[in-house]
Design a protein around this motif. Sequence first.
Motif, PDB file in Angstrom:
ATOM      1  N   THR A   5      -8.987   3.694   3.479  1.00  0.00           N
ATOM      2  CA  THR A   5      -8.194   4.664   2.742  1.00  0.00           C
ATOM      3  C   THR A   5      -8.564   4.601   1.263  1.00  0.00           C
ATOM      4  O   THR A   5      -9.415   3.798   0.853  1.00  0.00           O
ATOM      5  CB  THR A   5      -6.683   4.382   2.890  1.00  0.00           C
ATOM      6  N   ALA A   6      -7.920   5.425   0.468  1.00  0.00           N
ATOM      7  CA  ALA A   6      -8.200   5.419  -0.968  1.00  0.00           C
ATOM      8  C   ALA A   6      -7.830   4.089  -1.627  1.00  0.00           C
ATOM      9  O   ALA A   6      -8.313   3.776  -2.718  1.00  0.00           O
ATOM     10  CB  ALA A   6      -7.444   6.565  -1.643  1.00  0.00           C
ATOM     11  N   PHE A   7      -6.986   3.291  -0.954  1.00  0.00           N
ATOM     12  CA  PHE A   7      -6.578   1.991  -1.493  1.00  0.00           C
ATOM     13  C   PHE A   7      -7.482   0.856  -1.006  1.00  0.00           C
ATOM     14  O   PHE A   7      -7.272  -0.304  -1.368  1.00  0.00           O
ATOM     15  CB  PHE A   7      -5.127   1.686  -1.113  1.00  0.00           C
ATOM     16  N   HIS A   8      -8.478   1.167  -0.188  1.00  0.00           N
ATOM     17  CA  HIS A   8      -9.319   0.134   0.420  1.00  0.00           C
ATOM     18  C   HIS A   8     -10.013  -0.770  -0.607  1.00  0.00           C
ATOM     19  O   HIS A   8     -10.167  -1.974  -0.354  1.00  0.00           O
ATOM     20  CB  HIS A   8     -10.358   0.787   1.336  1.00  0.00           C
ATOM     21  N   PRO A   9     -10.416  -0.252  -1.770  1.00  0.00           N
ATOM     22  CA  PRO A   9     -11.023  -1.159  -2.750  1.00  0.00           C
ATOM     23  C   PRO A   9     -10.099  -2.300  -3.173  1.00  0.00           C
ATOM     24  O   PRO A   9     -10.583  -3.338  -3.643  1.00  0.00           O
ATOM     25  CB  PRO A   9     -11.338  -0.228  -3.935  1.00  0.00           C
ATOM     26  N   ARG A  10      -8.798  -2.097  -3.005  1.00  0.00           N
ATOM     27  CA  ARG A  10      -7.854  -3.171  -3.348  1.00  0.00           C
ATOM     28  C   ARG A  10      -7.388  -3.932  -2.104  1.00  0.00           C
ATOM     29  O   ARG A  10      -7.209  -5.151  -2.150  1.00  0.00           O
ATOM     30  CB  ARG A  10      -6.633  -2.578  -4.074  1.00  0.00           C
ATOM     31  N   THR A  11      -7.178  -3.248  -1.006  1.00  0.00           N
ATOM     32  CA  THR A  11      -6.661  -3.919   0.186  1.00  0.00           C
ATOM     33  C   THR A  11      -7.726  -4.761   0.878  1.00  0.00           C
ATOM     34  O   THR A  11      -7.409  -5.823   1.443  1.00  0.00           O
ATOM     35  CB  THR A  11      -6.083  -2.903   1.186  1.00  0.00           C
ATOM     36  N   ALA A  12      -8.977  -4.336   0.845  1.00  0.00           N
ATOM     37  CA  ALA A  12     -10.031  -5.071   1.545  1.00  0.00           C
ATOM     38  C   ALA A  12     -10.212  -6.499   1.022  1.00  0.00           C
ATOM     39  O   ALA A  12     -10.277  -7.446   1.811  1.00  0.00           O
ATOM     40  CB  ALA A  12     -11.343  -4.295   1.477  1.00  0.00           C
ATOM     41  N   PRO A  13     -10.309  -6.728  -0.303  1.00  0.00           N
ATOM     42  CA  PRO A  13     -10.459  -8.106  -0.778  1.00  0.00           C
ATOM     43  C   PRO A  13      -9.254  -8.992  -0.456  1.00  0.00           C
ATOM     44  O   PRO A  13      -9.401 -10.216  -0.340  1.00  0.00           O
ATOM     45  CB  PRO A  13     -10.619  -7.945  -2.303  1.00  0.00           C
ATOM     46  N   LEU A  14      -8.080  -8.375  -0.298  1.00  0.00           N
ATOM     47  CA  LEU A  14      -6.878  -9.155   0.000  1.00  0.00           C
ATOM     48  C   LEU A  14      -6.802  -9.562   1.471  1.00  0.00           C
ATOM     49  O   LEU A  14      -6.158 -10.538   1.820  1.00  0.00           O
ATOM     50  CB  LEU A  14      -5.626  -8.335  -0.362  1.00  0.00           C
ATOM     51  N   VAL A 198       0.284  10.429  -4.007  1.00  0.00           N
ATOM     52  CA  VAL A 198      -0.568  10.510  -5.184  1.00  0.00           C
ATOM     53  C   VAL A 198      -1.939  11.050  -4.790  1.00  0.00           C
ATOM     54  O   VAL A 198      -2.400  10.867  -3.655  1.00  0.00           O
ATOM     55  CB  VAL A 198      -0.698   9.111  -5.839  1.00  0.00           C
ATOM     56  N   ASP A 199      -2.605  11.709  -5.717  1.00  0.00           N
ATOM     57  CA  ASP A 199      -3.966  12.172  -5.494  1.00  0.00           C
ATOM     58  C   ASP A 199      -4.870  10.955  -5.271  1.00  0.00           C
ATOM     59  O   ASP A 199      -4.713   9.927  -5.938  1.00  0.00           O
ATOM     60  CB  ASP A 199      -4.449  12.978  -6.693  1.00  0.00           C
ATOM     61  N   VAL A 200      -5.804  11.084  -4.324  1.00  0.00           N
ATOM     62  CA  VAL A 200      -6.652   9.939  -3.985  1.00  0.00           C
ATOM     63  C   VAL A 200      -7.434   9.414  -5.187  1.00  0.00           C
ATOM     64  O   VAL A 200      -7.755   8.222  -5.255  1.00  0.00           O
ATOM     65  CB  VAL A 200      -7.624  10.299  -2.834  1.00  0.00           C
ATOM     66  N   SER A 201      -7.723  10.275  -6.146  1.00  0.00           N
ATOM     67  CA  SER A 201      -8.486   9.834  -7.319  1.00  0.00           C
ATOM     68  C   SER A 201      -7.698   8.851  -8.171  1.00  0.00           C
ATOM     69  O   SER A 201      -8.290   8.086  -8.952  1.00  0.00           O
ATOM     70  CB  SER A 201      -8.900  11.043  -8.165  1.00  0.00           C
ATOM     71  N   ASP A 202      -6.378   8.854  -8.035  1.00  0.00           N
ATOM     72  CA  ASP A 202      -5.526   7.955  -8.818  1.00  0.00           C
ATOM     73  C   ASP A 202      -4.982   6.793  -7.993  1.00  0.00           C
ATOM     74  O   ASP A 202      -4.150   6.015  -8.492  1.00  0.00           O
ATOM     75  CB  ASP A 202      -4.346   8.736  -9.406  1.00  0.00           C
ATOM     76  N   ALA A 203      -5.433   6.662  -6.754  1.00  0.00           N
ATOM     77  CA  ALA A 203      -4.835   5.686  -5.848  1.00  0.00           C
ATOM     78  C   ALA A 203      -4.992   4.252  -6.347  1.00  0.00           C
ATOM     79  O   ALA A 203      -4.024   3.485  -6.401  1.00  0.00           O
ATOM     80  CB  ALA A 203      -5.437   5.837  -4.450  1.00  0.00           C
ATOM     81  N   VAL A 204      -6.200   3.864  -6.701  1.00  0.00           N
ATOM     82  CA  VAL A 204      -6.444   2.486  -7.118  1.00  0.00           C
ATOM     83  C   VAL A 204      -5.658   2.154  -8.381  1.00  0.00           C
ATOM     84  O   VAL A 204      -5.058   1.071  -8.500  1.00  0.00           O
ATOM     85  CB  VAL A 204      -7.952   2.246  -7.330  1.00  0.00           C
ATOM     86  N   ALA A 205      -5.624   3.078  -9.323  1.00  0.00           N
ATOM     87  CA  ALA A 205      -4.881   2.847 -10.559  1.00  0.00           C
ATOM     88  C   ALA A 205      -3.392   2.698 -10.272  1.00  0.00           C
ATOM     89  O   ALA A 205      -2.707   1.877 -10.904  1.00  0.00           O
ATOM     90  CB  ALA A 205      -5.126   3.990 -11.545  1.00  0.00           C
ATOM     91  N   LEU A 206      -2.871   3.474  -9.321  1.00  0.00           N
ATOM     92  CA  LEU A 206      -1.455   3.353  -8.962  1.00  0.00           C
ATOM     93  C   LEU A 206      -1.186   1.995  -8.332  1.00  0.00           C
ATOM     94  O   LEU A 206      -0.191   1.334  -8.661  1.00  0.00           O
ATOM     95  CB  LEU A 206      -1.053   4.470  -8.000  1.00  0.00           C
ATOM     96  N   TRP A 207      -2.050   1.557  -7.435  1.00  0.00           N
ATOM     97  CA  TRP A 207      -1.885   0.238  -6.809  1.00  0.00           C
ATOM     98  C   TRP A 207      -1.828  -0.853  -7.881  1.00  0.00           C
ATOM     99  O   TRP A 207      -0.935  -1.711  -7.872  1.00  0.00           O
ATOM    100  CB  TRP A 207      -3.042  -0.017  -5.838  1.00  0.00           C
ATOM    101  N   ASP A 208      -2.775  -0.809  -8.808  1.00  0.00           N
ATOM    102  CA  ASP A 208      -2.826  -1.831  -9.863  1.00  0.00           C
ATOM    103  C   ASP A 208      -1.554  -1.831 -10.696  1.00  0.00           C
ATOM    104  O   ASP A 208      -1.016  -2.896 -11.038  1.00  0.00           O
ATOM    105  CB  ASP A 208      -4.041  -1.589 -10.762  1.00  0.00           C
ATOM    106  N   ALA A 209      -1.056  -0.636 -11.019  1.00  0.00           N
ATOM    107  CA  ALA A 209       0.147  -0.543 -11.853  1.00  0.00           C
ATOM    108  C   ALA A 209       1.360  -1.110 -11.135  1.00  0.00           C
ATOM    109  O   ALA A 209       2.199  -1.794 -11.736  1.00  0.00           O
ATOM    110  CB  ALA A 209       0.386   0.911 -12.252  1.00  0.00           C
ATOM    111  N   LEU A 210       1.478  -0.841  -9.839  1.00  0.00           N
ATOM    112  CA  LEU A 210       2.626  -1.339  -9.077  1.00  0.00           C
ATOM    113  C   LEU A 210       2.549  -2.851  -8.884  1.00  0.00           C
ATOM    114  O   LEU A 210       3.571  -3.542  -8.961  1.00  0.00           O
ATOM    115  CB  LEU A 210       2.706  -0.627  -7.733  1.00  0.00           C
ATOM    116  N   ILE A 211       1.350  -3.367  -8.631  1.00  0.00           N
ATOM    117  CA  ILE A 211       1.188  -4.814  -8.491  1.00  0.00           C
ATOM    118  C   ILE A 211       1.558  -5.519  -9.801  1.00  0.00           C
ATOM    119  O   ILE A 211       2.249  -6.549  -9.804  1.00  0.00           O
ATOM    120  CB  ILE A 211      -0.250  -5.169  -8.076  1.00  0.00           C
ATOM    121  N   GLU A 212       1.141  -4.943 -10.920  1.00  0.00           N
ATOM    122  CA  GLU A 212       1.470  -5.544 -12.221  1.00  0.00           C
ATOM    123  C   GLU A 212       2.974  -5.471 -12.484  1.00  0.00           C
ATOM    124  O   GLU A 212       3.590  -6.468 -12.880  1.00  0.00           O
ATOM    125  CB  GLU A 212       0.702  -4.836 -13.340  1.00  0.00           C
TER     126      GLU A 212
END
Length: 397
Positions: A5-14, A198-212
Motif C-alpha cells: 500500500t502507500a504506507f508500505h515504505p514505513r510498514t515494511a521495515p517494521l 488521505v491522498d496516496v502522495s501524502d501517505a508516508v508523511a501522514l504516517w510519520d506525523a502520527l507516529i511522532e
Amino acid sequence: MSTGTAFHPRTAPLNRKMQWREWSGYFASSAYADAHDIEYNAIREAAALIDVSPLFKYEVSGPDAERLVDRVIVRDARKLEVGRVFYTPWCDEHGKVVDDGTVHRLAEDRFRWTAADPQLRWLRRNAAGLDVSIEETTERIAALALQGPRSRAVLEAATGTSFADLRYFRRRTATVGAIAVDVSRTGYTGDLGYELWVDVSDAVALWDALIEAGGPHGIRPVGMLALDVARLEAGLILLEVDYTSARHALNAEQAYSPGEIGLGRLVDLDKAEFVGKRALAAEARAGGPARRLVGLALEWADIEAQYAAQDLPPAVPQAVSRIPVPVFDAGGRQVGRATSTGWSPTLKSAIALASVPTAHAEEGSRLAVEWSVEGRRGRVRAEVVPLPFLDLPRKRA
C-alpha cells in the motif's frame, strides 16, 4: 501478485519477521511484534495505527448521487446529512447481503463508499437511468485507522485541533501540517477511534506525523491478528467468515439477509424502493429470519476437560479462528455453526460468533460448540450472550 500500500515504505521495515497476508491484492501485516497481544493492548490501552488502505473505495457524485445510494443501501440515504457516515449492508433482489461497509456524505452531491469486496460493477448496474458519476478511488486514497483510548489525544496533537465535538459516525476535514485529510469517527475495533483518508502522495508523511505525535501516548503499528481479536470482542462481522456474500453463495443456505447477520435493525422498509426491499418485507411479514447471529460464551471448565483428556495443559489459540465449527443444541443435534472463535483478553473468556436458528437465539440459551484437541473432537458447553461482548462507553463518548 500482491503489492504494498502507500504506507508500505514505513510498514515494511517494521514487519521484521515478514508476517504478511494478502488483502484485496495488497500486503497487509499480520503482526509487527513477536506476538500480537502487545498490539491488542495498544488498541485497548493506548493508541493503534492500522493500515486499512486495501478497503475498496468509491466516490459517487452528481445530481442523482443520493438517489443511487438510496437505491442500493437498506438505510434511508435522505437522512444521511453532510458530515455524517452510515454503516450499512446492501442486498441483491432476493434480500440477501452482497456486502457491508460505510457511506460518507462529503457534500450534497458527493459520497465516499467503502466495501470489503469490489462493487464498481454493482454500483454501475444500479445507476441505470441516473445522472451520476462513479469513480473507484481505491488506488488514489490511502486510509489509516487510528484507534484506542488515546487516539483522540494523538489526533489532536497531530492536527493542533480539538476533536471533542466530532461525534460517533461523523466526519470532517482537517490538516496534519500541510497534509489535507478527511477524518471520520469510525473503526473496526469497538473502541474510541478514527479513520483518516488521505491522498496516496501524502501517505508516508501522514504516517510519520502520527507516529511522532503518538510517541508520548504509546502509539504502535498494529496488524490484522490483533485487529481480529478486537473486532470479535466488538461483535463485528467479517465478510466470507461470518457470512457469505450473496454473489459468492453456492446455495440458498449460504446467502444471508441483514436480519440473519445482526443487521436487521438497519433496514428501513418505510423508505423508497431499494434493491431487495420486497424480499425483506416478505421476510418481515413471515415473522423475521429463521436464523440469527448470536454471541456465545464458552465454558472454560469444558475446555480444560478437553485438554486434560489428552494429558495436556489447557490452551486457547491467541489468534481468532475463522474456521466454522458445528454448534449443537441440548439434545446433541447440530443446529448451527460458530464462525469466529477466540479468546478475549479483556473479558478473560473464550467467545464466538455463531449462526443458529431463531429458536436457539434467545439470551441464556444453552448450546455446545465443537472443540478439537490433537485431532480429537469434543464439545464445549456455551451460553448465548448479548452482543457486543465488549461494549466500551468511550467508543461513543
